[in-house]
Motif scaffolding. Sequence first.
Motif, PDB file in Angstrom:
ATOM      1  N   GLY A 271     -12.441   4.200  71.549  1.00  0.00           N
ATOM      2  CA  GLY A 271     -13.404   3.936  71.670  1.00  0.00           C
ATOM      3  C   GLY A 271     -14.877   4.684  70.817  1.00  0.00           C
ATOM      4  O   GLY A 271     -14.956   5.110  69.264  1.00  0.00           O
ATOM      5  N   MET A 272     -14.325   5.751  71.142  1.00  0.00           N
ATOM      6  CA  MET A 272     -14.666   7.074  70.536  1.00  0.00           C
ATOM      7  C   MET A 272     -14.461   7.742  68.918  1.00  0.00           C
ATOM      8  O   MET A 272     -14.541   8.278  68.698  1.00  0.00           O
ATOM      9  CB  MET A 272     -14.904   8.571  71.498  1.00  0.00           C
ATOM     10  CG  MET A 272     -15.662   7.828  72.866  1.00  0.00           C
ATOM     11  SD  MET A 272     -17.908   8.089  72.376  1.00  0.00           S
ATOM     12  CE  MET A 272     -18.139   9.515  72.052  1.00  0.00           C
ATOM     13  N   ARG A 273     -13.457   7.620  69.063  1.00  0.00           N
ATOM     14  CA  ARG A 273     -12.132   7.978  68.182  1.00  0.00           C
ATOM     15  C   ARG A 273     -12.839   7.103  66.576  1.00  0.00           C
ATOM     16  O   ARG A 273     -12.916   7.004  65.593  1.00  0.00           O
ATOM     17  CB  ARG A 273     -10.913   7.779  67.804  1.00  0.00           C
ATOM     18  CG  ARG A 273      -9.802   8.510  67.343  1.00  0.00           C
ATOM     19  CD  ARG A 273     -10.080  10.467  66.596  1.00  0.00           C
ATOM     20  NE  ARG A 273      -9.569  10.025  65.471  1.00  0.00           N
ATOM     21  CZ  ARG A 273      -9.520  10.828  64.297  1.00  0.00           C
ATOM     22  NH1 ARG A 273     -11.525  11.260  64.544  1.00  0.00           N
ATOM     23  NH2 ARG A 273      -9.669  10.808  63.492  1.00  0.00           N
ATOM     24  N   VAL A 274     -12.469   5.779  67.101  1.00  0.00           N
ATOM     25  CA  VAL A 274     -13.404   4.694  66.299  1.00  0.00           C
ATOM     26  C   VAL A 274     -15.029   4.638  65.608  1.00  0.00           C
ATOM     27  O   VAL A 274     -14.650   4.687  64.367  1.00  0.00           O
ATOM     28  CB  VAL A 274     -13.399   3.071  66.756  1.00  0.00           C
ATOM     29  CG1 VAL A 274     -12.810   1.782  65.776  1.00  0.00           C
ATOM     30  CG2 VAL A 274     -11.496   3.206  66.911  1.00  0.00           C
ATOM     31  N   ALA A 275     -15.694   5.383  66.499  1.00  0.00           N
ATOM     32  CA  ALA A 275     -17.262   5.333  66.222  1.00  0.00           C
ATOM     33  C   ALA A 275     -16.921   6.537  65.252  1.00  0.00           C
ATOM     34  O   ALA A 275     -17.899   6.510  64.055  1.00  0.00           O
ATOM     35  CB  ALA A 275     -17.374   5.655  67.757  1.00  0.00           C
ATOM     36  N   GLU A 276     -16.409   7.740  65.493  1.00  0.00           N
ATOM     37  CA  GLU A 276     -16.166   8.533  64.972  1.00  0.00           C
ATOM     38  C   GLU A 276     -15.685   9.016  63.423  1.00  0.00           C
ATOM     39  O   GLU A 276     -16.503   9.076  62.258  1.00  0.00           O
ATOM     40  CB  GLU A 276     -15.247   9.865  65.659  1.00  0.00           C
ATOM     41  CG  GLU A 276     -15.750  11.017  65.049  1.00  0.00           C
ATOM     42  CD  GLU A 276     -14.621  12.360  65.881  1.00  0.00           C
ATOM     43  OE1 GLU A 276     -13.613  12.544  65.132  1.00  0.00           O
ATOM     44  OE2 GLU A 276     -14.208  12.531  66.216  1.00  0.00           O
TER      45      GLU A 276
END
Length: 124
Positions: free
Chosen positions: A104-109
């Motif tokens: 999720g953090m990677r997608v948000a980034e």
Amino acid sequence: MAKEFGRSARVSSEMQKELSFILQRIVKDYRLGFVTINEVVLTKDLAVAKIYFTVLNADADGKKSHVKKLNQLAPVIRHELAQRMMLRHISELRFLYDDSFDTGMRVAELLSDIDKTDKDPEQE
């Protein structure tokens, strides 16, 4: 028709609470750090519990070592769990790292990077 909140869901919810307590207060292994139990998935017969967890500030090697440590401690944790829960049989515990937060953090980034690239041509 299955119940909306069946026995398996109730047991997994209670098991999640008890496991969190056991890892915070009873298991005194300084190498574990801050472990969060995200989800407990039980088989229909309650024989096996897959326990998904995350660790605060851990790299890839740290995540693997936490999985290994927790699976080594599983018999001790299972014994504590048996004393705290009112069940005839306690499930076999299998600890798995939950990488959904990292994903999720990677997608948000990636989405924020796309947003930044879209704004740059408009400013020129």
